[in-house]
Design a protein around this motif. Structure first.
Motif, PDB file in Angstrom:
ATOM      1  N   VAL A 286       0.831  -1.203   0.000  1.00 10.74           N
ATOM      2  CA  VAL A 286       0.000   0.000   0.000  1.00 10.74           C
ATOM      3  C   VAL A 286       0.867   1.256   0.000  1.00 10.74           C
ATOM      4  O   VAL A 286       0.684   2.154  -0.824  1.00 10.74           O
ATOM      5  CB  VAL A 286      -0.977   0.018   1.202  1.00 10.74           C
ATOM      6  CG1 VAL A 286      -1.684   1.356   1.319  1.00 10.74           C
ATOM      7  CG2 VAL A 286      -1.990  -1.117   1.074  1.00 10.74           C
TER       8      VAL A 286
ATOM      9  N   LEU B 135      -6.643   4.038   2.555  1.00 12.21           N
ATOM     10  CA  LEU B 135      -5.458   3.200   2.770  1.00 12.21           C
ATOM     11  C   LEU B 135      -5.840   1.917   3.508  1.00 12.21           C
ATOM     12  O   LEU B 135      -5.352   0.832   3.173  1.00 12.21           O
ATOM     13  CB  LEU B 135      -4.394   3.973   3.551  1.00 12.21           C
ATOM     14  CG  LEU B 135      -3.788   5.188   2.845  1.00 12.21           C
ATOM     15  CD1 LEU B 135      -2.932   5.993   3.814  1.00 12.21           C
ATOM     16  CD2 LEU B 135      -2.995   4.773   1.629  1.00 12.21           C
TER      17      LEU B 135
ATOM     18  N   GLU C 182      -7.517  -0.474   1.084  1.00 17.96           N
ATOM     19  CA  GLU C 182      -6.504  -1.126   0.245  1.00 17.96           C
ATOM     20  C   GLU C 182      -5.801  -2.233   1.032  1.00 17.96           C
ATOM     21  O   GLU C 182      -5.595  -3.339   0.516  1.00 17.96           O
ATOM     22  CB  GLU C 182      -5.470  -0.109  -0.245  1.00 17.96           C
ATOM     23  CG  GLU C 182      -5.980   0.849  -1.289  1.00 17.96           C
ATOM     24  CD  GLU C 182      -4.894   1.787  -1.772  1.00 17.96           C
ATOM     25  OE1 GLU C 182      -3.772   1.314  -2.072  1.00 17.96           O
ATOM     26  OE2 GLU C 182      -5.159   2.996  -1.846  1.00 17.96           O
TER      27      GLU C 182
END
Length: 108
Positions: A37, A84, A87
């Motif tokens: 990420v 984030l 993900e």
């Protein structure tokens, strides 16, 4: 407060385990997911610093870890922490079944 003997002696249909270190060793996967990420948005120098923070702070939530990432990457454009985290979760979910079960875990 229940004593552990009372809980174990009762008939239970559901047991909940903390996966990491009990059923599977998922810390490696979490480290890989954090690295994947963060490397989408940041140079290796910052990613490495972030991964070291993650490894030193295993008990911190992904929200806390991505908050730290925001601080150390203030000169770069990052998605919102919630993005984030999504993900990160997607990576974990797509790979979690590839982690072998720890010896003895199936006998629990």
């Amino acid at each position: 407060m229940f004593k552990s003997e009372e809980i174990l002696n009762e008939n239970r249909e559901l047991f909940i385990f903390d996966c990491d270190g009990v059923l599977i060793q998922s810390n490696i996967l979490k480290t890989e997911a954090f690295e994947l990420v963060s490397s989408r948005y940041l140079p290796n120098k910052i990613v490495d610093k972030f991964i070291e923070f993650h490894k030193r702070n295993g008990g911190f939530s992904r929200w806390e870890k991505f908050s730290y990432l925001e601080i150390i990457s203030k000169d770069y454009q990052l998605p919102e922490i919630s993005e984030l985290c999504i993900e990160f979760s997607n990576i974990i979910e797509s790979r979690i079944n590839d982690i072998p079960v720890l010896p003895g875990a199936l006998e629990l």
